[in-house]
Design a protein around this motif. Structure first.
Motif, PDB file in Angstrom:
ATOM      1  N   ARG A  75       0.794  -1.609  -0.087  1.00  0.00           N
ATOM      2  CA  ARG A  75      -0.043   0.048   0.028  1.00  0.00           C
ATOM      3  C   ARG A  75       0.860   1.384   0.083  1.00  0.00           C
ATOM      4  O   ARG A  75       0.359   2.278   0.081  1.00  0.00           O
ATOM      5  CB  ARG A  75      -0.969  -0.200   1.091  1.00  0.00           C
ATOM      6  CG  ARG A  75      -2.118  -1.021   0.994  1.00  0.00           C
ATOM      7  CD  ARG A  75      -2.702  -1.475   2.158  1.00  0.00           C
ATOM      8  NE  ARG A  75      -3.911  -2.390   1.738  1.00  0.00           N
ATOM      9  CZ  ARG A  75      -3.927  -3.625   1.326  1.00  0.00           C
ATOM     10  NH1 ARG A  75      -2.583  -4.078   1.264  1.00  0.00           N
ATOM     11  NH2 ARG A  75      -4.901  -4.345   1.023  1.00  0.00           N
ATOM     12  N   THR A  76       2.123   1.102  -0.275  1.00  0.00           N
ATOM     13  CA  THR A  76       3.028   2.273  -0.255  1.00  0.00           C
ATOM     14  C   THR A  76       4.273   2.002  -1.309  1.00  0.00           C
ATOM     15  O   THR A  76       4.645   0.929  -1.462  1.00  0.00           O
ATOM     16  CB  THR A  76       3.671   2.651   0.980  1.00  0.00           C
ATOM     17  OG1 THR A  76       4.271   3.801   0.653  1.00  0.00           O
ATOM     18  CG2 THR A  76       4.442   1.642   1.494  1.00  0.00           C
ATOM     19  N   ARG A 103      -3.748   4.002   1.901  1.00  0.00           N
ATOM     20  CA  ARG A 103      -2.878   3.953   0.731  1.00  0.00           C
ATOM     21  C   ARG A 103      -1.995   5.181   1.025  1.00  0.00           C
ATOM     22  O   ARG A 103      -2.094   6.019   1.700  1.00  0.00           O
ATOM     23  CB  ARG A 103      -3.603   4.501  -0.552  1.00  0.00           C
ATOM     24  CG  ARG A 103      -4.437   3.207  -0.878  1.00  0.00           C
ATOM     25  CD  ARG A 103      -3.857   2.060  -1.588  1.00  0.00           C
ATOM     26  NE  ARG A 103      -4.799   1.120  -1.840  1.00  0.00           N
ATOM     27  CZ  ARG A 103      -4.136   0.096  -2.463  1.00  0.00           C
ATOM     28  NH1 ARG A 103      -3.070  -0.359  -2.673  1.00  0.00           N
ATOM     29  NH2 ARG A 103      -5.225  -1.101  -2.619  1.00  0.00           N
ATOM     30  N   ALA A 118      -1.182   5.147   4.895  1.00  0.00           N
ATOM     31  CA  ALA A 118      -0.706   3.824   5.157  1.00  0.00           C
ATOM     32  C   ALA A 118       0.615   3.833   6.026  1.00  0.00           C
ATOM     33  O   ALA A 118       0.785   3.153   6.935  1.00  0.00           O
ATOM     34  CB  ALA A 118      -0.732   2.961   4.049  1.00  0.00           C
TER      35      ALA A 118
END
Length: 213
Positions: free
Chosen positions: A70-71, A145, A149
Motif C-alpha cells: 500500500r505504499t 494508501r 498507510a
C-alpha cells in the motif's frame, strides 16, 4: 501470484527452515547448565513466552506485508520487509522449541499469565496482548494508501514493538533456557532500535507517535 502472497510464502518457508533447526539450537546452544537440558513445564515462563510471542509476532508479519502493498516508499517497504522476515524466522524458532519440548502451542490460561499478568483486562476487538492492533485498526490499515498507510503502520508498529519489548524483558528475567533468554535479549535491543528509527520516520512525514492511527 500477488506480491503479498509471494511474501507470505517466503516467510512461511523461512519459518519452517528455522523451526527445523530449533532442535539443535535449543538443545545445544544453551548456557551449558542443567536448566538447558530440562524440558520446561507447560505453564513455565519459557513455554508461555514462546506461545505468546509467536502470536504477537504473527500480527507484526501480517501488518508488514499489508503496508508493503500500500505504499511505494522504499524506506517503509524495506523496514516492513525486514520486520516481516525477522519476526517470521523468530516465530518459527519459538514454535520449533514447543515442538521439541512436546508442549501445546495453546494454553488454557490467559495470555501473559506466565509473567504475572493473567489477571489483566482482556484486550478489546481482537487485541490479545499489549501493543497488538485491534481488528478495527487492522481493517483501517488494509484500506489506507500512500502516506496515510505509512503513518498508520509506523504508529501501530511502534505500539506493537513496545508491547513486544515488555514481554521479552519478562522472559529475560523469568525464562531459564539460556538460548531463549538470549533470543529475548536480542528482541529487546533490536525492537527498541526500530522504535527509535520509526519515531524518526514519523517526524520525517510530519507526524508524531500516537495511540491511535
Amino acid at each position: 501470484m500477488t506480491r503479498r502472497t509471494t511474501g507470505w510464502l517466503v516467510s512461511v518457508a523461512a519459518a519452517v527452515a528455522v523451526a527445523a533447526g530449533a532442535v539443535t539450537y535449543a538443545a545445544a546452544d544453551g548456557d551449558g547448565g542443567p536448566a538447558d537440558l530440562k524440558v520446561p513445564a507447560a505453564e513455565s515462563a519459557d513455554a508461555g513466552f514462546a506461545r505468546d510471542m509467536a502470536v504477537h509476532h504473527q500480527q507484526a508479519v501480517e501488518m508488514s506485508y499489508i503496508v508493503r502493498d500500500r505504499t511505494e516508499d522504499e524506506e517503509v517497504r524495506r523496514l516492513a520487509y525486514d520486520i516481516a522476515q525477522t519476526q517470521a524466522n523468530q516465530r518459527g524458532m519459538m514454535l520449533g522449541w514447543l515442538d521439541l519440548w512436546e508442549l501445546p502451542k495453546v494454553s488454557e490460561k490467559a495470555p501473559m499469565a506466565w509473567m504475572g499478568m493473567g489477571d489483566a483486562p482482556a484486550g478489546e476487538d481482537g487485541a490479545l496482548m499489549p501493543g497488538m492492533a485491534t481488528d478495527r485498526q487492522m481493517a483501517a490499515l488494509g484500506m489506507a494508501r500512500g502516506r496515510a498507510a505509512e503513518i498508520m503502520y509506523l504508529r501501530l508498529m511502534i505500539a506493537h514493538h513496545k508491547g513486544g519489548v515488555h514481554m521479552a524483558e519478562g522472559c529475560v528475567k523469568l525464562c531459564v533456557v539460556g538460548a531463549e533468554r538470549r533470543l529475548a535479549r536480542g528482541m529487546v535491543a533490536s525492537q527498541q532500535s526500530e522504535i527509535d528509527l520509526m519515531t524518526d520516520m514519523l517526524k520525517d512525514r510530519g507526524a508524531t507517535v500516537s495511540t491511535t492511527p
